[in-house]
Design an enzyme around this catalytic site. Sequence first.
Site, PDB file in Angstrom:
ATOM      1  CB  SER A 163      41.865 -16.557  10.438  1.00  0.00           C
ATOM      2  OG  SER A 163      42.989 -17.377  10.690  1.00  0.00           O
TER       3      SER A 163
ATOM      4  CG  HIS B 137      42.984 -13.683  13.577  1.00  0.00           C
ATOM      5  ND1 HIS B 137      42.855 -13.053  14.794  1.00  0.00           N
ATOM      6  CD2 HIS B 137      43.225 -14.992  13.852  1.00  0.00           C
ATOM      7  CE1 HIS B 137      43.001 -13.939  15.770  1.00  0.00           C
ATOM      8  NE2 HIS B 137      43.231 -15.124  15.220  1.00  0.00           N
TER       9      HIS B 137
ATOM     10  CG  ASP C 195      44.997 -18.144  13.929  1.00  0.00           C
ATOM     11  OD1 ASP C 195      44.641 -17.744  15.050  1.00  0.00           O
ATOM     12  OD2 ASP C 195      44.225 -18.226  12.954  1.00  0.00           O
TER      13      ASP C 195
ATOM     14  CG  MET D 244      48.616 -22.331  15.949  1.00  0.00           C
ATOM     15  SD  MET D 244      47.503 -23.555  15.215  1.00  0.00           S
ATOM     16  CE  MET D 244      46.116 -22.513  14.754  1.00  0.00           C
TER      17      MET D 244
ATOM     18  CG  HIS E 117      45.134 -16.144  18.698  1.00  0.00           C
ATOM     19  ND1 HIS E 117      44.102 -16.997  18.367  1.00  0.00           N
ATOM     20  CD2 HIS E 117      45.394 -16.386  20.004  1.00  0.00           C
ATOM     21  CE1 HIS E 117      43.758 -17.715  19.415  1.00  0.00           C
ATOM     22  NE2 HIS E 117      44.538 -17.372  20.418  1.00  0.00           N
TER      23      HIS E 117
ATOM     24  CG  MET F 126      46.596 -20.107  19.792  1.00  0.00           C
ATOM     25  SD  MET F 126      45.502 -20.884  18.576  1.00  0.00           S
ATOM     26  CE  MET F 126      45.843 -19.826  17.154  1.00  0.00           C
TER      27      MET F 126
ATOM     28  CG  MET G  53      40.073 -19.540  22.032  1.00  0.00           C
ATOM     29  SD  MET G  53      40.512 -18.886  20.395  1.00  0.00           S
ATOM     30  CE  MET G  53      40.334 -20.359  19.361  1.00  0.00           C
TER      31      MET G  53
ATOM     32  N   GLY H 114      41.684 -25.055  12.179  1.00  0.00           N
ATOM     33  CA  GLY H 114      40.571 -24.360  11.561  1.00  0.00           C
ATOM     34  C   GLY H 114      39.459 -25.324  11.184  1.00  0.00           C
TER      35      GLY H 114
ATOM     36  CG  ASP I  99      39.735 -17.573  16.290  1.00  0.00           C
ATOM     37  OD1 ASP I  99      39.223 -18.168  15.336  1.00  0.00           O
ATOM     38  OD2 ASP I  99      40.972 -17.442  16.419  1.00  0.00           O
ATOM     39  N   GLY I 100      36.400 -18.971  15.839  1.00  0.00           N
ATOM     40  CA  GLY I 100      36.063 -20.370  15.653  1.00  0.00           C
ATOM     41  C   GLY I 100      34.630 -20.605  15.238  1.00  0.00           C
ATOM     42  N   GLY I 101      34.437 -21.102  14.013  1.00  0.00           N
ATOM     43  CA  GLY I 101      33.109 -21.444  13.549  1.00  0.00           C
ATOM     44  C   GLY I 101      32.228 -20.265  13.222  1.00  0.00           C
TER      45      GLY I 101
ATOM     46  N   GLY J 262      37.677 -17.727   9.268  1.00  0.00           N
ATOM     47  CA  GLY J 262      38.649 -18.291   8.346  1.00  0.00           C
ATOM     48  C   GLY J 262      38.007 -18.888   7.112  1.00  0.00           C
ATOM     49  CB  SER J 263      36.821 -22.327   6.404  1.00  0.00           C
ATOM     50  OG  SER J 263      35.968 -22.443   7.530  1.00  0.00           O
TER      51      SER J 263
END
Length: 216
Positions: free
Chosen positions: A7, A32, A34, A36, A65, A67, A138, A145, A176-178, A198-199
């Site tokens: 991401s 990816h 994002d 928003m 994505h 949002m 999610m 993030g 998506d996430g973590g 992402g991170s």
Amino acid sequence: MAKIAPSILSADFVNLERDIHNIEENGGDWVHVDVMDGSFVPNITIGLPVLRDIRRITSLPLDVHLMIERPIRFAERFIKAGADWLTIHLEADTSQNTMTCLEMIRAMGCKAGLSIKPGTPLKAALPYLTKCDMILVMTVEPGFGGQSFMTDMMDKTRRLRKLLDEVNPECLIEVDGGIDAVTQGICKKNGVDVMVTGSAYFKAPDRAAFVKIIQE
């Protein structure tokens, strides 16, 4: 083999072209993006002009994505700007508009995705399963993030895989996430096909090795 979609929310926006080329060089599958709007989620990121520029500099599939509230208003423009996969949120509009939007995305030759928040029950997505090419579950609350992975969402992906195998077996499951080197393994065991990270990707000391961990 699982796919990885780094991401760009965690990229260096001053050097965005460099970081996207880095995803290519390290064997990433998708990029990816994002989007928003500050309304559906409490944050604002990027929009159509940036997506158009990203499209010009990479041949990787763009996994967009949305949002945003009432994504039906913008779906066509995001497809024309270069989205290969366009995911909308079930919670962002009426059921009729959601169905119409998914059908429109596919009619335009783009892959249609439907995302559900952690608090949204799986049964809410049942009417749309045959209209989707991908369901995004999610594993954090959307909007920021760096959040911690919600392990309890794995029950949702596991049940979703069983449902899709009955009505739409070609449909992918994305999370998506973590997602990191540890949680990716949990995801694979519970039916996940595509992982947004992402991170964990951008902070990895060896990004190519991290990509291989996800893909293997």
